[in-house]
Design a protein around this motif. Structure first.
Motif, short mmCIF file in Angstrom:
data_model
loop_
_atom_site.label_atom_id
_atom_site.label_comp_id
_atom_site.label_asym_id
_atom_site.label_seq_id
_atom_site.Cartn_x
_atom_site.Cartn_y
_atom_site.Cartn_z
N UNK A 186 -8.83 5.62 6.84
CA UNK A 186 -7.38 5.40 6.87
C UNK A 186 -6.72 6.27 5.82
N UNK A 187 -5.71 7.04 6.24
CA UNK A 187 -4.97 7.90 5.32
C UNK A 187 -3.61 7.32 4.95
N UNK A 188 -3.05 6.48 5.79
CA UNK A 188 -1.75 5.90 5.50
C UNK A 188 -1.14 5.31 6.75
N UNK A 189 0.17 5.09 6.71
CA UNK A 189 0.86 4.57 7.88
C UNK A 189 2.22 5.26 7.99
N UNK A 209 -2.42 6.03 10.27
CA UNK A 209 -3.10 7.33 10.32
C UNK A 209 -4.59 7.14 10.01
N UNK A 210 -5.44 7.55 10.95
CA UNK A 210 -6.89 7.45 10.78
C UNK A 210 -7.54 8.76 11.18
N UNK A 215 -5.73 -4.23 4.09
CA UNK A 215 -4.87 -3.51 3.14
C UNK A 215 -3.72 -2.82 3.87
N UNK A 216 -4.04 -2.16 4.97
CA UNK A 216 -3.00 -1.45 5.73
C UNK A 216 -1.97 -2.42 6.28
N UNK A 217 -2.45 -3.52 6.86
CA UNK A 217 -1.52 -4.50 7.40
C UNK A 217 -0.63 -5.08 6.30
N UNK A 218 -1.21 -5.34 5.16
CA UNK A 218 -0.42 -5.88 4.05
C UNK A 218 0.61 -4.87 3.56
#
Length: 469
Positions: A132-135, A126-127, A31-34
């Motif tokens: 995971x909280x976001x990027x 952000x972890x 999800x984060x990578x996408x």
């Protein structure tokens, strides 16, 4: 049933654990990578303008950049002064200097900030405790002809999505556990019920209730096991009937010669002891009945020892014709009172075979006794030995009523004894069982054929010349 249920639940928990691991380690990372790829894809058309154009020339560029990133946008100079801040395309007015300092302190602590100062963009996820909280994206830009940088922070949409997925996963875990527990209980109960039926039938068989049957009508492995237990019950029931029959037969057979021996012994003592002819006749009868009793006891003991494996074969090279001739001569004495003739046909008088002569003699004697018992008075019994290819086949043929096809295998079983003709009862009724056991030990083929009013008991053994000395 509890153990089966536990095994099923372990498999369910393994599947749930795998689902959690896949969600946390694989799907959330995906999800984060996408999200990062999607944000970078949206920003790609204006990335060239960010590095070549002064952002102060067009204020809509910062608003559009925040909207494309789907989160917060922070524009700061290298001294840590907050120049602009947007959230989802809307400008945010921050007049609190302390809040500005907190934002600056949070940014400059990042190891990637040094790359940003050198003019290189960065991105980071952000972890916290693997959650995971976001990027965050850092992009070097120019604002009012001064080197600055833009921080794009996406936390709201991605965090909400991941939190929603985890709540769904927790709910799904609870539902799967409850449903799997109920299904495992029902399936384990359905599976163990026929096992308990089979166990109950086996327990009844061990208590000598040979009528016990599982009564399962299934086409699977449990059905096959039920059929096997049912066949076992039938066999045990048959053996029990035959056991009772042989006890009655042996008791009667032993009682008869004992009565004769006792009666004639008393008569010799009280009446005929002075008459030489009657005394000799009585003593001969006593000897004959004692010999008959000895043969019966020997048969029972031999069969028991053979079945228990205590008796080992003592093989050597013997002439089969001599064994046949000896047993025919011996059995003629038993057949002569009924005027039954025994005819030995053996074209080859030199049939050297590797076998246990004593045991094969016992086989031939029992086959001859069986033939005498089933042959009417004044009939003839033929003993035929012929060589066929690489084997010798010995047949004992007598006239008589054909044996039903269903009994061709049964007659070789222990305790089985058919009704004899003419009231003759030579042997104990286990003669054919002894024959079967001895021939099995020799690994010889055997059987019975009934054709044209003739009953043919036969066995065959390999024929090869003895080694040269």
């Amino acid at each position: 049933m509890v153990r089966l249920w536990s095994i099923m639940m372990v498999l369910v928990f393994f599947g749930i654990g795998f689902m959690w691991v896949a969600q946390i380690l694989l799907f959330e990372h995906s999800y984060t990578e996408m999200a990062l790829e999607e944000t970078e894809k949206r920003l790609q058309p204006i990335m060239k303008n960010l590095t070549t154009q002064d952002l102060a020339e067009d204020e809509r560029m910062l608003s559009g950049l925040s909207r494309m990133a789907g989160g917060e946008l922070i524009l700061m100079n290298h001294q840590g002064k907050l120049l602009e801040m947007y959230s989802a395309g809307h400008k945010v007015d921050i007049k609190n200097q302390r809040e500005e300092e907190m934002i600056w302190n949070g940014i400059k602590r990042r190891p990637e900030f040094l790359e940003l100062l050198q003019g290189h963009p960065y991105r980071v996820v952000d972890k916290h405790r693997d959650k995971i909280f976001g990027f965050e994206l850092g992009i070097p830009v120019t604002y009012e002809e001064e080197p600055c940088f833009v921080i794009l922070h996406n936390i709201l949409l991605l965090k909400t999505t991941l939190d929603f997925n985890r709540r769904q996963l927790i709910l799904l875990t609870v539902l799967l556990t409850v449903i799997a527990s109920v299904l495992a209980f029902l399936l384990s109960r359905q599976f163990t019920r026929p096992i308990f039926q089979i166990k109950e039938a086996v327990d009844r068989l061990t208590r000598n209730d040979f009528c016990a049957r599982p009564g399962l009508n299934r086409k699977d492995e449990l059905g096959q096991l039920s059929d096997s237990v049912e066949q076992l019950g039938q066999s045990l029931q048959q053996v029990d009937v035959l056991r009772k029959e042989v006890i009655a037969n042996v008791s009667h057979e032993l009682r008869s010669p004992l009565s004769v021996i006792g009666g004639y012994a008393e008569m010799l003592r009280d009446i005929t002891w002075k008459d030489d002819v009657q005394r000799e006749e009585g003593l001969n009868l006593i000897i004959s009945e004692a010999r008959r009793m000895g043969e019966m006891v020997s048969d029972i003991l031999d069969y028991s020892q053979l079945q228990a494996g205590y008796t080992q074969l003592k093989k050597d090279w013997y002439n089969l014709y001599e064994i046949l001739e000896s047993e025919v001569i011996l059995c003629r004495h038993s057949a002569s009172p009924y005027q039954i003739s025994l005819e030995l046909i053996c074209p080859d008088k030199e049939l050297m075979l590797y076998l246990d002569a004593l045991k094969i003699s016992q086989v031939i004697r029992n086959l001859l006794y069986n033939a005498i018992n089933h042959t009417k008075d004044k009939e003839s019994i033929t003993i035929l030995a012929k060589t066929d290819k690489n084997q010798v086949c010995v047949s004992v043929i007598n006239p008589g009523t054909p044996i039903p096809e269903a009994e061709h295998q049964l007659i070789w079983e222990r305790y089985h004894r058919s009704q004899h003709q003419s009231g003759r009862r030579l042997g104990t009724g286990i003669g054919l069982s002894i024959v079967k056991t001895i021939l099995d030990a020799h690994e010889m083929d055997y059987g019975v054929n009934c054709q044209k009013g003739k009953i043919n008991f036969w066995f065959s053994c390999p024929f090869c010349p003895p080694p040269a000395h």
